[in-house]
Each structure stands twice: as structure tokens, then as C-alpha cells.
Design a protein around this motif. Structure first.
Motif, PDB file in Angstrom:
ATOM      1  N   VAL A 128       0.844  -1.205   0.000  1.00  0.00           N
ATOM      2  CA  VAL A 128       0.000   0.000   0.000  1.00  0.00           C
ATOM      3  C   VAL A 128       0.875   1.249   0.000  1.00  0.00           C
ATOM      4  N   LEU A 129       1.947   1.237   0.787  1.00  0.00           N
ATOM      5  CA  LEU A 129       2.850   2.388   0.826  1.00  0.00           C
ATOM      6  C   LEU A 129       3.542   2.611  -0.518  1.00  0.00           C
ATOM      7  N   CYS A 130       3.949   1.515  -1.169  1.00  0.00           N
ATOM      8  CA  CYS A 130       4.581   1.629  -2.494  1.00  0.00           C
ATOM      9  C   CYS A 130       3.603   2.209  -3.507  1.00  0.00           C
ATOM     10  N   GLU A 131       2.368   1.754  -3.444  1.00  0.00           N
ATOM     11  CA  GLU A 131       1.338   2.257  -4.361  1.00  0.00           C
ATOM     12  C   GLU A 131       1.083   3.745  -4.114  1.00  0.00           C
ATOM     13  N   GLU A 132       1.024   4.138  -2.855  1.00  0.00           N
ATOM     14  CA  GLU A 132       0.805   5.544  -2.513  1.00  0.00           C
ATOM     15  C   GLU A 132       1.991   6.397  -2.949  1.00  0.00           C
ATOM     16  N   LEU A 133       3.204   5.856  -2.842  1.00  0.00           N
ATOM     17  CA  LEU A 133       4.392   6.579  -3.284  1.00  0.00           C
ATOM     18  C   LEU A 133       4.344   6.822  -4.792  1.00  0.00           C
ATOM     19  N   GLN A 134       3.980   5.819  -5.552  1.00  0.00           N
ATOM     20  CA  GLN A 134       3.883   5.973  -7.013  1.00  0.00           C
ATOM     21  C   GLN A 134       2.804   7.001  -7.374  1.00  0.00           C
ATOM     22  N   ASN A 135       1.692   6.956  -6.662  1.00  0.00           N
ATOM     23  CA  ASN A 135       0.613   7.912  -6.895  1.00  0.00           C
ATOM     24  C   ASN A 135       1.085   9.338  -6.580  1.00  0.00           C
ATOM     25  N   SER A 136       1.824   9.499  -5.492  1.00  0.00           N
ATOM     26  CA  SER A 136       2.329  10.815  -5.112  1.00  0.00           C
ATOM     27  C   SER A 136       3.323  11.345  -6.143  1.00  0.00           C
ATOM     28  N   LYS A 137       4.174  10.491  -6.667  1.00  0.00           N
ATOM     29  CA  LYS A 137       5.128  10.906  -7.710  1.00  0.00           C
ATOM     30  C   LYS A 137       4.394  11.337  -8.981  1.00  0.00           C
ATOM     31  N   ARG A 138       3.327  10.615  -9.303  1.00  0.00           N
ATOM     32  CA  ARG A 138       2.529  10.976 -10.475  1.00  0.00           C
ATOM     33  C   ARG A 138       1.861  12.340 -10.267  1.00  0.00           C
ATOM     34  N   MET A 139       1.356  12.583  -9.063  1.00  0.00           N
ATOM     35  CA  MET A 139       0.732  13.870  -8.758  1.00  0.00           C
ATOM     36  C   MET A 139       1.765  14.992  -8.818  1.00  0.00           C
ATOM     37  N   LYS A 140       2.982  14.738  -8.343  1.00  0.00           N
ATOM     38  CA  LYS A 140       4.044  15.745  -8.370  1.00  0.00           C
ATOM     39  C   LYS A 140       4.337  16.169  -9.807  1.00  0.00           C
ATOM     40  N   LYS A 141       4.438  15.195 -10.713  1.00  0.00           N
ATOM     41  CA  LYS A 141       4.688  15.520 -12.126  1.00  0.00           C
ATOM     42  C   LYS A 141       3.546  16.341 -12.711  1.00  0.00           C
ATOM     43  N   ALA A 142       2.306  15.983 -12.352  1.00  0.00           N
ATOM     44  CA  ALA A 142       1.144  16.708 -12.869  1.00  0.00           C
ATOM     45  C   ALA A 142       1.133  18.151 -12.371  1.00  0.00           C
ATOM     46  N   TYR A 143       1.451  18.363 -11.090  1.00  0.00           N
ATOM     47  CA  TYR A 143       1.482  19.727 -10.542  1.00  0.00           C
ATOM     48  C   TYR A 143       2.587  20.549 -11.185  1.00  0.00           C
ATOM     49  N   GLU A 144       3.749  19.956 -11.381  1.00  0.00           N
ATOM     50  CA  GLU A 144       4.862  20.675 -12.016  1.00  0.00           C
ATOM     51  C   GLU A 144       4.512  21.058 -13.449  1.00  0.00           C
TER      52      GLU A 144
END
Length: 104
Positions: free
Chosen positions: A8-24
Motif C-alpha cells: 500500500v505504501l509503495c502504491e501511494e508513493l507511485q501515486n504521489s510521484k505521479r501527482m508531483k509531475k502533474a502539478y509541475e
């Protein structure tokens, strides 16, 4: 049980990285600078304040329509919102990386 939590933590980390790219990406697509209106001899003139090499430079935009002014004001609000979200997601990524680095 630990494998499930780690997954679950790995999945949340990948989701957070995807959100970071979208915000940038969203921040990059917004118009650069902040609009400044100056009154000279009773008339309003627009200048765009931008950073270039550590210095603030004002670029003359002339007399702008209300629609163009509104576009820059909305971009300023959106940029502040995305920067706040980006800051939060960066902190979340740092926390998740630390949690996943722990020993089992």
C-alpha cells in the motif's frame, strides 16, 4: 501483514510521484510573471513582472482589456494553489520514502 502494508505504501508513493509531475506540468503551463497596473497621467498601463537571472524585470504590456487582466489574476491564484499542493506532495513523498526504507 507487513507485505500488505508495504504494498500500500509503495502504491501511494507511485501515486504521489505521479501527482508531483502533474502539478509541475500545470505550473509550467501557466503564464509566467505577475501583472502590475500602474496609473500614469490618469490612464492605467499594464506591466508584467518577471524574474530573469535573479532580477525582477517589468515588461510593458500596454493598455489591457479586462479579460486579459482577469486571465493573469486567475493564473496567479492557480500558481499559488499548485505550489501549495506541490509542497504537500513533496513532503508526503519524503515521508513515504522514509517509511519504506525501514527494516522489516
Amino acid at each position: 501483514m507487513r507485505g500488505v502494508i508495504k504494498g500500500v505504501l509503495c502504491e501511494e508513493l507511485q501515486n504521489s510521484k505521479r501527482m508531483k509531475k502533474a502539478y509541475e506540468k500545470a505550473i509550467r503551463e501557466l503564464p509566467k510573471g505577475s501583472l502590475s497596473i500602474k496609473v500614469i497621467r490618469g490612464k492605467e498601463y499594464a506591466y508584467l513582472a518577471q524574474r530573469e537571472g535573479g532580477k525582477v524585470r517589468f515588461v510593458y504590456k500596454g493598455i489591457m482589456s479586462e479579460g486579459d487582466r482577469k486571465k493573469y489574476q486567475e493564473a496567479k491564484i492557480c500558481r499559488a494553489k499548485y505550489r501549495n499542493l506541490l509542497s504537500r506532495v513533496k513532503k508526503q513523498i519524503k515521508y513515504l520514502n522514509g517509511a519504506l526504507r525501514g527494516r522489516e
